[in-house]
Design a protein around this motif. Structure first.
Motif, PDB file in Angstrom:
ATOM      1  N   ARG A 173     -38.790 -19.073  63.828  1.00 41.45           N
ATOM      2  CA  ARG A 173     -38.602 -20.098  62.789  1.00 41.45           C
ATOM      3  C   ARG A 173     -39.146 -21.431  63.289  1.00 41.45           C
ATOM      4  NH1 ARG A 173     -33.879 -21.730  62.119  1.00 41.45           N
ATOM      5  NH2 ARG A 173     -33.932 -22.301  59.925  1.00 41.45           N
ATOM      6  N   TRP A 174     -39.903 -22.135  62.437  1.00 44.04           N
ATOM      7  CA  TRP A 174     -40.492 -23.404  62.833  1.00 44.04           C
ATOM      8  C   TRP A 174     -39.422 -24.410  63.266  1.00 44.04           C
ATOM      9  CZ3 TRP A 174     -43.804 -26.344  64.907  1.00 44.04           C
ATOM     10  CH2 TRP A 174     -43.723 -27.719  64.749  1.00 44.04           C
ATOM     11  N   GLU A 175     -38.289 -24.452  62.563  1.00 43.30           N
ATOM     12  CA  GLU A 175     -37.242 -25.423  62.895  1.00 43.30           C
ATOM     13  C   GLU A 175     -36.763 -25.246  64.332  1.00 43.30           C
ATOM     14  OE1 GLU A 175     -37.711 -25.048  58.646  1.00 43.30           O
ATOM     15  OE2 GLU A 175     -37.341 -23.531  60.216  1.00 43.30           O
ATOM     16  N   ASP A 176     -36.608 -24.000  64.749  1.00 49.44           N
ATOM     17  CA  ASP A 176     -36.169 -23.724  66.123  1.00 49.44           C
ATOM     18  C   ASP A 176     -37.276 -24.046  67.124  1.00 49.44           C
ATOM     19  OD1 ASP A 176     -33.758 -22.769  65.101  1.00 49.44           O
ATOM     20  OD2 ASP A 176     -34.536 -20.725  64.914  1.00 49.44           O
ATOM     21  N   PHE A 177     -38.505 -23.737  66.735  1.00 48.14           N
ATOM     22  CA  PHE A 177     -39.628 -24.007  67.631  1.00 48.14           C
ATOM     23  C   PHE A 177     -39.827 -25.509  67.792  1.00 48.14           C
ATOM     24  CE2 PHE A 177     -44.146 -24.211  68.862  1.00 48.14           C
ATOM     25  CZ  PHE A 177     -44.148 -23.289  69.898  1.00 48.14           C
ATOM     26  N   SER A 178     -39.666 -26.251  66.699  1.00 50.95           N
ATOM     27  CA  SER A 178     -39.789 -27.712  66.752  1.00 50.95           C
ATOM     28  C   SER A 178     -38.745 -28.308  67.690  1.00 50.95           C
ATOM     29  CB  SER A 178     -39.618 -28.290  65.344  1.00 50.95           C
ATOM     30  OG  SER A 178     -39.617 -29.698  65.370  1.00 50.95           O
ATOM     31  N   ALA A 179     -37.533 -27.764  67.653  1.00 47.65           N
ATOM     32  CA  ALA A 179     -36.471 -28.238  68.560  1.00 47.65           C
ATOM     33  C   ALA A 179     -36.835 -27.949  70.012  1.00 47.65           C
ATOM     34  CB  ALA A 179     -35.149 -27.574  68.202  1.00 47.65           C
ATOM     35  N   GLU A 180     -37.482 -26.793  70.254  1.00 45.71           N
ATOM     36  CA  GLU A 180     -37.945 -26.459  71.603  1.00 45.71           C
ATOM     37  C   GLU A 180     -38.970 -27.483  72.091  1.00 45.71           C
ATOM     38  OE1 GLU A 180     -37.853 -23.555  74.007  1.00 45.71           O
ATOM     39  OE2 GLU A 180     -35.824 -23.714  73.209  1.00 45.71           O
ATOM     40  N   LEU A 181     -39.930 -27.834  71.222  1.00 50.70           N
ATOM     41  CA  LEU A 181     -40.961 -28.804  71.607  1.00 50.70           C
ATOM     42  C   LEU A 181     -40.350 -30.167  71.907  1.00 50.70           C
ATOM     43  CD1 LEU A 181     -43.913 -28.005  69.160  1.00 50.70           C
ATOM     44  CD2 LEU A 181     -43.498 -27.147  71.469  1.00 50.70           C
ATOM     45  N   ALA A 182     -39.325 -30.539  71.145  1.00 45.75           N
ATOM     46  CA  ALA A 182     -38.642 -31.812  71.401  1.00 45.75           C
ATOM     47  C   ALA A 182     -38.007 -31.806  72.781  1.00 45.75           C
ATOM     48  CB  ALA A 182     -37.585 -32.066  70.325  1.00 45.75           C
ATOM     49  N   GLN A 183     -37.446 -30.680  73.158  1.00 40.93           N
ATOM     50  CA  GLN A 183     -36.837 -30.570  74.495  1.00 40.93           C
ATOM     51  C   GLN A 183     -37.897 -30.613  75.592  1.00 40.93           C
ATOM     52  OE1 GLN A 183     -33.273 -28.211  75.328  1.00 40.93           O
ATOM     53  NE2 GLN A 183     -34.576 -26.897  76.601  1.00 40.93           N
ATOM     54  N   VAL A 184     -39.059 -29.995  75.335  1.00 39.70           N
ATOM     55  CA  VAL A 184     -40.154 -30.050  76.310  1.00 39.70           C
ATOM     56  C   VAL A 184     -40.585 -31.495  76.538  1.00 39.70           C
ATOM     57  CG1 VAL A 184     -42.543 -29.373  76.774  1.00 39.70           C
ATOM     58  CG2 VAL A 184     -40.976 -27.743  75.710  1.00 39.70           C
ATOM     59  N   ARG A 185     -40.716 -32.244  75.448  1.00 34.31           N
ATOM     60  CA  ARG A 185     -41.131 -33.655  75.571  1.00 34.31           C
ATOM     61  C   ARG A 185     -40.084 -34.455  76.343  1.00 34.31           C
ATOM     62  NH1 ARG A 185     -42.081 -32.690  69.761  1.00 34.31           N
ATOM     63  NH2 ARG A 185     -44.286 -32.098  69.542  1.00 34.31           N
ATOM     64  N   ARG A 186     -38.816 -34.099  76.171  1.00 34.29           N
ATOM     65  CA  ARG A 186     -37.739 -34.823  76.856  1.00 34.29           C
ATOM     66  C   ARG A 186     -37.676 -34.477  78.336  1.00 34.29           C
ATOM     67  NH1 ARG A 186     -32.498 -33.452  77.842  1.00 34.29           N
ATOM     68  NH2 ARG A 186     -32.669 -31.578  76.546  1.00 34.29           N
ATOM     69  N   LEU A 187     -37.827 -33.184  78.657  1.00 39.06           N
ATOM     70  CA  LEU A 187     -37.692 -32.733  80.042  1.00 39.06           C
ATOM     71  C   LEU A 187     -38.991 -32.828  80.840  1.00 39.06           C
ATOM     72  CD1 LEU A 187     -35.534 -29.511  79.461  1.00 39.06           C
ATOM     73  CD2 LEU A 187     -34.745 -31.772  80.209  1.00 39.06           C
ATOM     74  N   GLY A 188     -40.134 -32.725  80.146  1.00 37.57           N
ATOM     75  CA  GLY A 188     -41.423 -32.765  80.835  1.00 37.57           C
ATOM     76  C   GLY A 188     -41.954 -31.387  81.193  1.00 37.57           C
ATOM     77  N   TYR A 189     -41.143 -30.353  80.959  1.00 35.06           N
ATOM     78  CA  TYR A 189     -41.581 -28.985  81.232  1.00 35.06           C
ATOM     79  C   TYR A 189     -41.094 -28.063  80.122  1.00 35.06           C
ATOM     80  CZ  TYR A 189     -36.809 -28.031  82.885  1.00 35.06           C
ATOM     81  OH  TYR A 189     -35.448 -27.876  82.969  1.00 35.06           O
ATOM     82  N   ALA A 190     -41.723 -26.893  80.010  1.00 37.74           N
ATOM     83  CA  ALA A 190     -41.362 -25.915  78.981  1.00 37.74           C
ATOM     84  C   ALA A 190     -40.808 -24.662  79.638  1.00 37.74           C
ATOM     85  CB  ALA A 190     -42.573 -25.572  78.131  1.00 37.74           C
ATOM     86  N   MET A 191     -40.069 -23.888  78.846  1.00 34.44           N
ATOM     87  CA  MET A 191     -39.504 -22.647  79.369  1.00 34.44           C
ATOM     88  C   MET A 191     -39.625 -21.527  78.345  1.00 34.44           C
ATOM     89  SD  MET A 191     -35.850 -22.008  81.198  1.00 34.44           S
ATOM     90  CE  MET A 191     -35.420 -20.393  81.855  1.00 34.44           C
ATOM     91  N   ASP A 192     -39.966 -20.354  78.841  1.00 35.05           N
ATOM     92  CA  ASP A 192     -39.963 -19.125  78.044  1.00 35.05           C
ATOM     93  C   ASP A 192     -38.827 -18.281  78.592  1.00 35.05           C
ATOM     94  OD1 ASP A 192     -40.297 -16.453  77.297  1.00 35.05           O
ATOM     95  OD2 ASP A 192     -42.212 -16.225  78.310  1.00 35.05           O
ATOM     96  N   ASN A 193     -37.801 -18.110  77.776  1.00 33.66           N
ATOM     97  CA  ASN A 193     -36.595 -17.405  78.200  1.00 33.66           C
ATOM     98  C   ASN A 193     -36.595 -15.985  77.616  1.00 33.66           C
ATOM     99  OD1 ASN A 193     -34.127 -16.827  79.320  1.00 33.66           O
ATOM    100  ND2 ASN A 193     -32.950 -18.141  77.946  1.00 33.66           N
ATOM    101  N   GLU A 194     -37.420 -15.106  78.195  1.00 33.23           N
ATOM    102  CA  GLU A 194     -37.578 -13.728  77.738  1.00 33.23           C
ATOM    103  C   GLU A 194     -38.121 -13.643  76.310  1.00 33.23           C
ATOM    104  OE1 GLU A 194     -34.654 -10.667  79.216  1.00 33.23           O
ATOM    105  OE2 GLU A 194     -33.341 -12.440  79.221  1.00 33.23           O
ATOM    106  N   GLU A 195     -38.865 -14.651  75.875  1.00 39.80           N
ATOM    107  CA  GLU A 195     -39.391 -14.668  74.510  1.00 39.80           C
ATOM    108  C   GLU A 195     -40.675 -13.864  74.376  1.00 39.80           C
ATOM    109  OE1 GLU A 195     -39.633 -18.892  73.514  1.00 39.80           O
ATOM    110  OE2 GLU A 195     -37.891 -19.120  74.846  1.00 39.80           O
TER     111      GLU A 195
END
Length: 255
Positions: A173-195
């Motif tokens: 879902r885009w809404e969930d993915f958008s929230a993920e991107l917001a967290q990446v921008r906040r933390l500076g790194y991204a995570m794939d959690n078994e996705e």
């Protein structure tokens, strides 16, 4: 008219190459049907590729790609400046973490793995390989690359992408993915959690080149048994430190 014929011939030739790469050895009839060509055209294209050294015919009569295409791909990889510049860092991160490290490059709405360093201390190996392509939407490296863009640009890529549940944890879902991107921008790194692959976690950071464009990303991948919640912040910190060091070298002209 001549230009259209040339384009059509090139499209057919590459369609044959891609089919052989995906399916392995194929007979003339099988390949012609899969490529939606008449048998005479399929036979002619295979003979052309064989004459150029890209295809060979087996004793069974089926046709298979040769390694010449890998040689061409290898030359392209050798010309990737980012690959040669980042390689020493990949080796260092792999040694520090004891996990598999990747360098990827964005190609339109996909990413391509252009380098990989595996540690010597752990027996479990990742299934990824150099040259493998993945969508941007289900990987840590993809999230890291999309997070540097605006919400509108990221959503356009998401809408164009083949978003499907690869695992029970894939974000669809885009809404969930958008929230993920917001967290990446906040933390500076991204995570794939078994996705993208069950049992595998991945942490990634995006890299900017000398022009400021972010078309590459570096990741650390590991089984969930080793990439624990307690360990994630430590590996993330190592990746952020690497990116900072790498960018300082860019700015100082050492590269």
């Amino acid at each position: 008219m001549e230009e259209n014929n040339t384009m059509r011939a090139a499209q057919r030739l590459f369609a044959v190459l891609e089919l052989l790469a995906q399916q392995g050895a194929m007979g003339v009839t099988e390949l012609s049907m899969a490529a939606k060509l008449n048998k005479a055209t399929g036979f002619r294209l295979l003979n052309t590729l064989a004459a150029l050294g890209y295809v060979r015919q087996e004793g069974s009569g089926k046709y298979r790609l040769t390694y010449k295409l890998l040689g061409v791909a290898g030359k392209l990889l050798e010309q990737s400046d980012m690959r040669s510049l980042v390689r020493p860092y990949l080796e260092r991160i792999a040694a520090q973490t004891g996990e598999t490290v990747h360098l990827v490059q964005r190609e339109d709405d996909h990413l391509v793995y252009i380098d990989k360093v595996e540690p010597t201390v752990n027996s479990i190996r990742m299934v990824s390989r150099v040259g493998m392509a993945q969508p941007l939407t289900c990987t840590a490296v993809g999230k890291a690359l999309l997070a540097v863009h605006s919400e509108r640009e990221a959503r356009e890529v998401f809408n164009r992408s083949p978003v499907r549940p690869l695992t029970p944890y894939t974000i669809t879902r885009w809404e969930d993915f958008s929230a993920e991107l917001a967290q990446v921008r906040r933390l500076g790194y991204a995570m794939d959690n078994e996705e993208n692959e069950l049992g595998v976690r991945c942490i990634a950071v995006a890299l900017a080149d000398f022009s400021g464009r972010c078309t590459h990303a570096v990741s650390v991948s590991a089984p969930v048994s080793r990439m624990t919640d307690e360990r994630v912040p430590r590996i993330a910190a190592q990746l952020l430190e690497f990116r900072s060091e790498f960018m300082k070298e860019w700015e100082s002209g050492q590269h």
